[in-house]
Design an enzyme around this catalytic site. Sequence first.
Site, short mmCIF file in Angstrom:
data_model
loop_
_atom_site.label_atom_id
_atom_site.label_comp_id
_atom_site.label_asym_id
_atom_site.label_seq_id
_atom_site.Cartn_x
_atom_site.Cartn_y
_atom_site.Cartn_z
N GLY A 21 -27.16 7.61 -5.84
CA GLY A 21 -26.11 8.36 -6.31
C GLY A 21 -25.73 9.30 -5.18
N SER A 23 -22.21 8.98 -4.14
CA SER A 23 -20.87 9.36 -4.21
C SER A 23 -20.35 10.02 -5.29
CB SER A 23 -20.47 8.14 -4.80
OG SER A 23 -20.19 7.51 -3.18
N GLY A 25 -18.16 12.57 -6.93
CA GLY A 25 -17.56 12.41 -7.59
C GLY A 25 -16.74 11.20 -8.15
N HIS A 129 -22.66 8.03 4.14
CA HIS A 129 -23.38 6.37 3.51
C HIS A 129 -21.90 5.78 3.78
CE1 HIS A 129 -21.57 6.68 -0.57
NE2 HIS A 129 -21.61 5.58 -1.04
N GLU A 164 -9.41 5.07 3.28
CA GLU A 164 -10.26 4.40 2.09
C GLU A 164 -9.56 2.78 1.44
OE1 GLU A 164 -13.61 5.76 0.51
OE2 GLU A 164 -12.94 7.41 1.56
N HIS A 232 -10.65 7.20 -7.37
CA HIS A 232 -10.17 6.10 -6.16
C HIS A 232 -9.18 5.98 -6.76
CE1 HIS A 232 -13.35 4.04 -3.38
NE2 HIS A 232 -12.78 5.15 -2.69
N ASP A 234 -7.43 3.27 -8.08
CA ASP A 234 -7.47 2.01 -8.22
C ASP A 234 -8.58 2.22 -9.65
OD1 ASP A 234 -10.35 1.71 -7.16
OD2 ASP A 234 -10.61 -0.27 -6.10
N CYS A 350 -12.85 -3.62 -7.74
CA CYS A 350 -13.64 -2.80 -6.00
C CYS A 350 -14.05 -4.20 -5.02
CB CYS A 350 -14.41 -1.78 -7.00
SG CYS A 350 -14.02 -0.19 -7.29
O1 SUG Z 1 -17.40 4.74 -2.42
N1 SUG Z 1 -20.08 3.92 -4.43
C1 SUG Z 1 -18.74 3.05 -4.95
C2 SUG Z 1 -17.95 2.27 -4.87
C3 SUG Z 1 -16.88 2.21 -4.42
C4 SUG Z 1 -15.70 1.28 -5.84
N2 SUG Z 1 -14.20 1.03 -4.73
C5 SUG Z 1 -13.00 1.19 -5.30
N3 SUG Z 1 -13.18 2.14 -6.90
N4 SUG Z 1 -12.47 0.09 -4.40
C6 SUG Z 1 -17.95 4.48 -4.09
O2 SUG Z 1 -17.68 5.65 -4.75
C7 SUG Z 1 -22.12 4.19 -4.77
C8 SUG Z 1 -23.32 4.49 -3.92
C9 SUG Z 1 -24.01 4.64 -4.26
O3 SUG Z 1 -24.48 6.08 -4.97
O4 SUG Z 1 -25.68 4.60 -4.44
C10 SUG Z 1 -20.84 3.71 -4.30
O5 SUG Z 1 -21.07 4.35 -2.93
#
Ligand code: SUG
Length: 420
Positions: A21, A23, A25, A129, A164, A232, A234, A350
């Site tokens: 958890g 991220s 948003g 992270h 990003e 993002h 995308d 992604c």
């Molecule tokens: O950055 N999730 C990533 C997902 C990235 C998706 N990438 C694109 N949309 N291109 C992020 O939010 C979750 C990690 C965690 O909660 O353990 C995470 O980092």
Amino acid sequence: MSRLVEINFDGIIGPSHNYSGLSLGNIASSTNAGATAYPREAALQGIAKMRHNMELGLAQGFFMPLDRPNSGWLESLGTTIADAEPHLRAAAFSASSMWAANASTVSPAPDAPDGKCHLTVANLQTMPHRSHEWPGTLAQLQLAFADSSHFAVHAPVPSPFGDEGAANHMRLCSPHDAPGVEIFVYGKSGGPFPARQHFEASKAVARKHGLHEDRVIFAQQAETAIAAGAFHNDVVAVANERVLFTHEQAFEQPAALYEAIRDKLPEVEIIIVPADRVSLADAIKSYLFNAQLVTLPDGAGMALILPSEARENEAVWGYLTDMVAGNGPIRRLCPVDVRQSMANGGGPACLRLRVVADPATVDERFMATPDKLDAVAKVVTDHWPEAISPDQLSGPELTRIIGSARHRLLVACSLGELAD
Ligand code: SUG
């Protein structure tokens, strides 16, 4: 003779894949916080997606997972894996480099005045992270694209400007090897959530790649889209060659953006999905726009490689089936199962970084073949942990298993030099 094609480089899902958890948003990441993750299954799903796309006749590459937990990063914060506070330890363990769309921004050779393909590694500094990914990612980009007569790999944009990578960048062209129009999408505000891509970072990348201002567009992400969970761009729009496939509410000023695109690329086809057919909430839940929009070989039109969640949403699937039944450029829908990644907010798009290049100019160790994917799958099957719950992250045994699993993969792919 140089043969420029789109190569999709997928991040192999690492052995430390877990749901912490991290991220804010990213709705899937927050919703699944604390759940048990299945790294082996996750990586096999990613490999199956690569195989699927190769069977369609598409060029495929991959990147290695990074060395996790990142004890050097913890050390720079004055702590260790054993002693770190749980939020820092989880950040050190994250397998987030799997989402290769965030590895870098790529401007292919036809767009750059020096005729080289430019890559700027993303600093990902908004999320702790992800902020420590870039040195490991840069090391791989420098190896994979070491041929400096064809590639220029750039250091990250400095703080405090969050970048990003390709997740907030789209390229329109017709076809891939023709000069393109590059669209840099930045966020200003996301209401309760951070806007991750900074305008200054987007402008810096365009300058570093030497792009001519006539071929560049900067567009603001809609605040409502970020606030609804489109962390993002995308997540709400995807482009391929002369097609832009977008949700009506993706951009702050959509009409001005569409006009600017039509002005620079008159042959563009903009497919706008109206909110009264697919709500922003359904688009984000199903990740319909986080599809890989690809050009099939032999004039077979374009296909959407979609998460299988898109098929399960009635409104989304209804819209998509109507769309492919029409006479548009998107002819085929290909759902793929990447549920383990999806539960952390990462769909098919992604998981991949698009690089338009001649595959012969890329270090061949990063190019996929069916045999290599068999070898990767064997290492994963034999050595990736079956399950990880976030409360297991502190154990030294898990750290040892993850380290040795990754090492075996590097050896299988002759990439031992990435060991640390
Ligand atoms: O950055 N999730 C990533 C997902 C990235 C998706 N990438 C694109 N949309 N291109 C992020 O939010 C979750 C990690 C965690 O909660 O353990 C995470 O980092």
